[in-house]
Scaffold this motif. Structure first.
Motif, PDB file in Angstrom:
ATOM      1  N   GLU A 152       5.285  51.945  41.076  1.00  0.00           N
ATOM      2  CA  GLU A 152       4.181  51.662  42.011  1.00  0.00           C
ATOM      3  C   GLU A 152       3.457  50.375  41.621  1.00  0.00           C
ATOM      4  OE1 GLU A 152       1.506  54.975  42.142  1.00  0.00           O
ATOM      5  OE2 GLU A 152       3.103  56.378  42.694  1.00  0.00           O
ATOM      6  N   LEU A 153       2.954  49.702  42.623  1.00  0.00           N
ATOM      7  CA  LEU A 153       2.089  48.546  42.381  1.00  0.00           C
ATOM      8  C   LEU A 153       0.776  49.029  41.777  1.00  0.00           C
ATOM      9  CD1 LEU A 153       2.752  46.724  45.751  1.00  0.00           C
ATOM     10  CD2 LEU A 153       3.557  45.985  43.501  1.00  0.00           C
ATOM     11  N   HIS A 154       0.194  48.225  40.892  1.00  0.00           N
ATOM     12  CA  HIS A 154      -1.080  48.580  40.266  1.00  0.00           C
ATOM     13  C   HIS A 154      -2.115  48.883  41.358  1.00  0.00           C
ATOM     14  CE1 HIS A 154      -4.610  48.514  37.766  1.00  0.00           C
ATOM     15  NE2 HIS A 154      -3.880  48.282  36.682  1.00  0.00           N
ATOM     16  N   ALA A 155      -2.784  50.009  41.214  1.00  0.00           N
ATOM     17  CA  ALA A 155      -3.691  50.466  42.276  1.00  0.00           C
ATOM     18  C   ALA A 155      -4.874  49.521  42.481  1.00  0.00           C
ATOM     19  CB  ALA A 155      -4.201  51.866  41.946  1.00  0.00           C
ATOM     20  N   ASP A 156      -5.216  48.734  41.462  1.00  0.00           N
ATOM     21  CA  ASP A 156      -6.352  47.820  41.603  1.00  0.00           C
ATOM     22  C   ASP A 156      -5.970  46.489  42.235  1.00  0.00           C
ATOM     23  OD1 ASP A 156      -7.940  49.743  40.459  1.00  0.00           O
ATOM     24  OD2 ASP A 156      -7.764  48.911  38.429  1.00  0.00           O
ATOM     25  N   LEU A 157      -4.683  46.314  42.487  1.00  0.00           N
ATOM     26  CA  LEU A 157      -4.254  45.092  43.170  1.00  0.00           C
ATOM     27  C   LEU A 157      -4.778  45.169  44.605  1.00  0.00           C
ATOM     28  CD1 LEU A 157      -2.450  42.669  42.276  1.00  0.00           C
ATOM     29  CD2 LEU A 157      -0.558  43.828  43.424  1.00  0.00           C
ATOM     30  N   ASP A 158      -5.650  44.238  44.941  1.00  0.00           N
ATOM     31  CA  ASP A 158      -6.359  44.301  46.222  1.00  0.00           C
ATOM     32  C   ASP A 158      -5.864  43.170  47.118  1.00  0.00           C
ATOM     33  OD1 ASP A 158      -8.117  44.822  48.251  1.00  0.00           O
ATOM     34  OD2 ASP A 158      -9.878  44.077  47.202  1.00  0.00           O
ATOM     35  N   LEU A 159      -4.666  43.373  47.632  1.00  0.00           N
ATOM     36  CA  LEU A 159      -4.025  42.353  48.467  1.00  0.00           C
ATOM     37  C   LEU A 159      -3.578  43.002  49.781  1.00  0.00           C
ATOM     38  CD1 LEU A 159      -1.882  40.632  45.678  1.00  0.00           C
ATOM     39  CD2 LEU A 159      -4.013  39.777  46.684  1.00  0.00           C
ATOM     40  N   ALA A 160      -4.541  43.655  50.409  1.00  0.00           N
ATOM     41  CA  ALA A 160      -4.214  44.420  51.620  1.00  0.00           C
ATOM     42  C   ALA A 160      -3.696  43.534  52.742  1.00  0.00           C
ATOM     43  CB  ALA A 160      -5.450  45.200  52.081  1.00  0.00           C
ATOM     44  N   HIS A 161      -4.022  42.233  52.680  1.00  0.00           N
ATOM     45  CA  HIS A 161      -3.557  41.336  53.747  1.00  0.00           C
ATOM     46  C   HIS A 161      -2.148  40.811  53.496  1.00  0.00           C
ATOM     47  CE1 HIS A 161      -5.023  38.695  50.645  1.00  0.00           C
ATOM     48  NE2 HIS A 161      -4.719  37.606  51.299  1.00  0.00           N
ATOM     49  N   ALA A 162      -1.528  41.224  52.382  1.00  0.00           N
ATOM     50  CA  ALA A 162      -0.139  40.818  52.137  1.00  0.00           C
ATOM     51  C   ALA A 162       0.725  41.279  53.307  1.00  0.00           C
ATOM     52  CB  ALA A 162       0.377  41.415  50.834  1.00  0.00           C
ATOM     53  N   ARG A 190      -8.506  37.525  43.282  1.00  0.00           N
ATOM     54  CA  ARG A 190      -9.306  36.359  43.702  1.00  0.00           C
ATOM     55  C   ARG A 190      -8.412  35.289  44.320  1.00  0.00           C
ATOM     56  NH1 ARG A 190     -11.652  37.173  38.633  1.00  0.00           N
ATOM     57  NH2 ARG A 190     -10.732  35.293  37.757  1.00  0.00           N
ATOM     58  N   LEU A 191      -7.267  35.056  43.698  1.00  0.00           N
ATOM     59  CA  LEU A 191      -6.337  34.066  44.248  1.00  0.00           C
ATOM     60  C   LEU A 191      -5.840  34.489  45.624  1.00  0.00           C
ATOM     61  CD1 LEU A 191      -4.067  33.196  41.194  1.00  0.00           C
ATOM     62  CD2 LEU A 191      -5.462  31.577  42.505  1.00  0.00           C
ATOM     63  N   GLY A 192      -5.436  35.748  45.709  1.00  0.00           N
ATOM     64  CA  GLY A 192      -4.877  36.231  46.962  1.00  0.00           C
ATOM     65  C   GLY A 192      -5.828  36.071  48.129  1.00  0.00           C
ATOM     66  N   ALA A 193      -7.122  36.215  47.855  1.00  0.00           N
ATOM     67  CA  ALA A 193      -8.119  36.112  48.923  1.00  0.00           C
ATOM     68  C   ALA A 193      -8.142  34.720  49.537  1.00  0.00           C
ATOM     69  CB  ALA A 193      -9.490  36.477  48.369  1.00  0.00           C
ATOM     70  N   ARG A 194      -7.654  33.714  48.807  1.00  0.00           N
ATOM     71  CA  ARG A 194      -7.684  32.346  49.315  1.00  0.00           C
ATOM     72  C   ARG A 194      -6.459  32.004  50.149  1.00  0.00           C
ATOM     73  NH1 ARG A 194      -8.680  28.747  44.120  1.00  0.00           N
ATOM     74  NH2 ARG A 194      -9.704  30.282  42.814  1.00  0.00           N
ATOM     75  N   PHE A 195      -5.455  32.857  50.080  1.00  0.00           N
ATOM     76  CA  PHE A 195      -4.210  32.570  50.790  1.00  0.00           C
ATOM     77  C   PHE A 195      -4.139  33.331  52.109  1.00  0.00           C
ATOM     78  CE2 PHE A 195      -3.016  31.079  46.655  1.00  0.00           C
ATOM     79  CZ  PHE A 195      -2.003  30.161  46.862  1.00  0.00           C
ATOM     80  N   ARG A 196      -3.749  32.628  53.134  1.00  0.00           N
ATOM     81  CA  ARG A 196      -3.489  33.280  54.413  1.00  0.00           C
ATOM     82  C   ARG A 196      -2.219  34.120  54.321  1.00  0.00           C
ATOM     83  NH1 ARG A 196      -3.725  29.729  59.866  1.00  0.00           N
ATOM     84  NH2 ARG A 196      -5.425  28.894  58.633  1.00  0.00           N
ATOM     85  N   ASN A 197      -1.236  33.596  53.586  1.00  0.00           N
ATOM     86  CA  ASN A 197       0.049  34.283  53.467  1.00  0.00           C
ATOM     87  C   ASN A 197       0.255  34.779  52.035  1.00  0.00           C
ATOM     88  OD1 ASN A 197       0.932  33.618  56.178  1.00  0.00           O
ATOM     89  ND2 ASN A 197       1.137  31.524  55.422  1.00  0.00           N
ATOM     90  N   VAL A 198       0.475  36.068  51.901  1.00  0.00           N
ATOM     91  CA  VAL A 198       0.758  36.669  50.597  1.00  0.00           C
ATOM     92  C   VAL A 198       1.999  37.550  50.727  1.00  0.00           C
ATOM     93  CG1 VAL A 198      -0.079  38.194  48.755  1.00  0.00           C
ATOM     94  CG2 VAL A 198      -1.685  36.667  49.941  1.00  0.00           C
TER      95      VAL A 198
END
Ligand SMILES: [Zn+2]
Length: 216
Positions: A102-112, A45-53
């Protein structure tokens, strides 16, 4: 009273730095942080608010110097002195190419935009995303962020009192406005390390914030 923010998450000069959300740091992993996996929905949820990750990944060669197994007669969580200073010894963890790394598979930060791997040097540990444990060898992250005009970092992930702490303190030392999002981190808390982290943050000007305070 809330700390006023000089940068909002959506500001192009801000970045979210997500530290070491890897299976070996999750419950059941080699170096488990209690409830580490519980952070994933909040980080998404946090990541979705950031342009830069930017995401970090602890990424050790086998027989890394931070592993107790690399030192005869030593056990995990012992402390030893290496040429660059004190080093806590850990169970083997986050070995390059293994599932635990590996990064947790549920981490949904594809825009990183960047996954920074650290701890790759066999003879030097690196809790920090910026400077390795010899306190000299740079990872290049400060330059990457500065060249992109990013001056403010919001740090979250695992573990609050080790890799998050060292990364946040080094970010501040490198001149970034730095916040640690307290409820978006979990700690190991080894020998008072969590209290020390909060004291060090305060002394260095790293600001504690809760995710609810990040509104835009
Ligand atoms: Zn490590």
């Amino acid at each position: 009273m809330n700390t006023p923010l000089s940068r909002l998450p959506s500001d192009p000069r801000s970045a979210l730095l997500v530290i070491d959300m890897q299976y070996d740091f999750m419950p059941g992993g080699a170096l488990a942080v209690a409830e580490g996996d519980g952070l994933v929905p909040l980080l998404n949820r946090l990541g979705a608010r950031f342009r830069n990750v930017v995401i970090t990944q602890d990424w050790h060669p086998a027989e890394h110097i931070s592993f107790a197994s690399s030192h005869a007669g030593r056990d995990p969580f012992d402390s030893i002195t290496l040429p660059y200073g004190p080093q806590t010894l850990w169970p083997d963890h986050c070995i390059q190419g293994t599932r635990g790394a590996e990064l947790h598979a549920d981490l949904d930060l594809a825009h990183a935009q960047l996954i920074l791997r650290k701890g790759c040097n066999a003879g030097i540990d690196s809790y920090s995303a910026f400077v390795e444990a010899d306190r000299t060898t740079q990872t290049g992250l400060a330059g990457y962020l500065k060249e992109r005009g990013i001056d403010s970092l919001f740090v979250a992930g695992l573990a609050l009192d080790f890799c998050v702490a060292w990364s946040a303190l080094d970010a501040r030392a490198a001149g970034f406005n730095t916040w640690v999002i307290a409820d978006a981190c979990k700690a190991i808390d080894l020998g008072g390390s969590l209290d020390k982290a909060w004291r060090d943050f305060q002394a260095a000007g790293v600001v504690r914030i809760d995710s609810a305070e990040l509104t835009v």
